[in-house]
Design an enzyme around this catalytic site. Structure first.
Site, short mmCIF file in Angstrom:
data_model
loop_
_atom_site.label_atom_id
_atom_site.label_comp_id
_atom_site.label_asym_id
_atom_site.label_seq_id
_atom_site.Cartn_x
_atom_site.Cartn_y
_atom_site.Cartn_z
N ASP B 120 0.85 -1.19 0.00
CA ASP B 120 0.00 0.00 0.00
C ASP B 120 0.90 1.25 0.00
OD1 ASP B 120 -1.82 2.05 0.66
OD2 ASP B 120 -3.11 0.60 1.69
N LYS B 124 -0.29 9.90 1.59
CA LYS B 124 -0.26 11.10 2.43
C LYS B 124 0.96 11.10 3.34
CE LYS B 124 -5.22 11.78 2.34
NZ LYS B 124 -6.48 11.47 3.02
N TYR B 195 -1.26 -7.53 -9.15
CA TYR B 195 -1.16 -6.10 -9.47
C TYR B 195 -0.21 -5.87 -10.64
CZ TYR B 195 -3.61 -4.37 -5.30
OH TYR B 195 -4.54 -4.05 -4.37
#
Lengths: 216, 216
Positions: B120, B124, B195
Site C-alpha cells: 500500500d 499522504k 497487481y
C-alpha cells in the site's frame, strides 16, 4: 555533446578570456578572487550549450557558477548565449577542459555543489568507467567537494539512472532525494537543459537525484 | 489488499492448519521443523491472493516460502489456489498475521530474504509510517534477517518507490540492483503478482529494487 566542427569557434573563445578562462589551473584554490566575492561555488560537469548553467546563474545571483565543457564546437554556443545577455552574467564562468581533470582546477572543499545533467550514458558495459557516476568519478568529485558535499544529477536515460543509483549507493553516498518523473510535479526552481526540453516534449520521464557524500 | 467480506473464509482457513499455520508464534526459531528441512526461508510481507509466493515456491523447490497476509478475505484466495495444486505446494506456508509483528514469529537470522510487492503506497505524508519501507519497518526486518540480509521490493507506485529509495539509503542499506521498468527487459526469474500483471497491461512501468543490510 559534440556538434559540427566550427572553425571560427577557437577565435571567438580566445577573444573572451573574461568568460572562458584560458588558464584555469592558475585559479585553483582562489576562484573567489575571480568572482570578487565569497559566494558558494556550484559547477556543472558537461555544460553543453549552457542553457542550464546560464539559467541557474541568472536565477541565483548569490551563487557563483562554473560550467565545464570540453568541446569548442559546443561551448562556443554557451559563450554566444552569455554574450547575448544585455547585462552579462557576472556570476558565471566557463572552462574548456575535461571533467576528469577537475582536481587540477579546484581544491578540496572549493566546490560547494556539483551538477551532472544528461551525461553521456555509455550504455555498453565495457564503457562503464566513462559514465560520470562511475566510482572513479565519484572519487574525483569527493576531492573537490567539502565533506557532505552534494551531487545533483538529471538524465532521461533509464539505464544510466539505474546504474547511478547503485553506483552512488555502493560508494557509500546518501540518496537525499529521488524523482522518477521530474515534470510530473516540476519544482519551481527547476531549470531545463536543452536535452530535458527535447525529451520532455517526447513524453519521456526525466529522472533526478540528489546525493551526499558521507563524512566518516 | 482488502476484498469483499467472505463469511465462509474463516471456516475454510481453520480447516487447513497444514497450510495456514494457526499458531505461528510456537514455531519462532524452528521453522525448519515445519518444513522438515534446512532450506533457506524467504518470506513475503503482504502476500495478497498469493500469486507471487505460490509461483516462487513452485519455481524454487529448494527454498521454503512463507506468505504473510492479515485479511481473511484475501488470504483465503491464496489458500484456495494452493488447494487447487494437484501435488500441493510442500515448500509454502501462509500466516494470517500482521507484518508489523514479524518479530513474534521469526528470530534473528531466521528469514533469509524478505519480499515486499506492491505494498500500500500510503501517499499522504502523515501516513508515511505505515509504508512498509519506512524506517520503523526496516528496523523490524533487520531483527529477523541475518546481517547482510536482503529485501526485494516491487511496486507500480512512483511515489512509494521514490520514497523507498531514500528511506533505504538513509537507513544505511546498500542498493544492490534497481530497475525502473522491470518489463523492458524482464528477467526470466520474474514471477508476476496480480497487481503487476494489471499495471503492466495498462503500460505502466514496474519499479524494482534489491537492498542489503550492512554489517557494522
Amino acid at each position: 555533446m559534440r556538434a559540427r566542427y566550427k572553425p571560427w569557434a577557437a577565435d571567438l573563445i580566445e577573444s573572451h578570456p573574461e568568460i572562458i578562462i584560458p588558464d584555469p589551473e592558475n585559479f585553483r584554490g582562489r576562484w573567489h578572487e575571480v568572482f570578487g566575492n565569497d559566494h558558494p561555488l556550484h559547477i556543472e560537469a558537461g555544460t553543453g550549450k549552457g542553457r542550464f548553467i546560464i539559467g541557474m546563474a541568472k536565477a541565483n545571483p548569490e551563487v557563483n557558477y562554473i560550467g565545464i565543457e570540453l568541446f569548442d564546437s559546443v561551448i562556443v554556443t554557451a559563450l554566444e548565449r552569455v554574450l547575448e545577455e544585455p547585462a552579462g552574467v557576472p556570476n558565471l564562468r566557463l572552462l574548456r577542459v575535461n571533467a576528469k581533470d577537475l582536481g587540477e582546477y579546484f581544491q578540496q572543499g572549493e566546490v560547494d555543489r556539483l551538477y551532472l545533467n544528461f551525461s553521456d550514458p555509455w550504455p555498453k558495459t565495457r564503457h562503464a568507467k566513462r559514465r560520470l557516476t562511475h566510482e572513479s568519478f565519484l572519487k574525483l568529485y569527493e576531492t573537490v567537494l567539502p565533506s557532505e558535499g552534494e551531487i545533483h544529477f538529471k538524465t532521461d536515460n533509464r539505464g544510466l539512472f539505474e546504474y547511478s543509483l547503485t553506483s552512488i549507493s555502493e560508494y557509500g553516498m546518501l540518496l537525499k532525494d529521488v524523482s522518477l518523473d521530474l515534470h510530473a510535479n516540476e519544482p519551481e526552481w527547476n531549470i531545463m537543459t536543452e536535452y530535458e526540453e527535447k525529451f520532455l516534449k517526447k513524453g519521456q520521464p526525466i529522472y533526478r537525484l540528489e546525493a551526499q557524500f558521507q563524512s566518516n
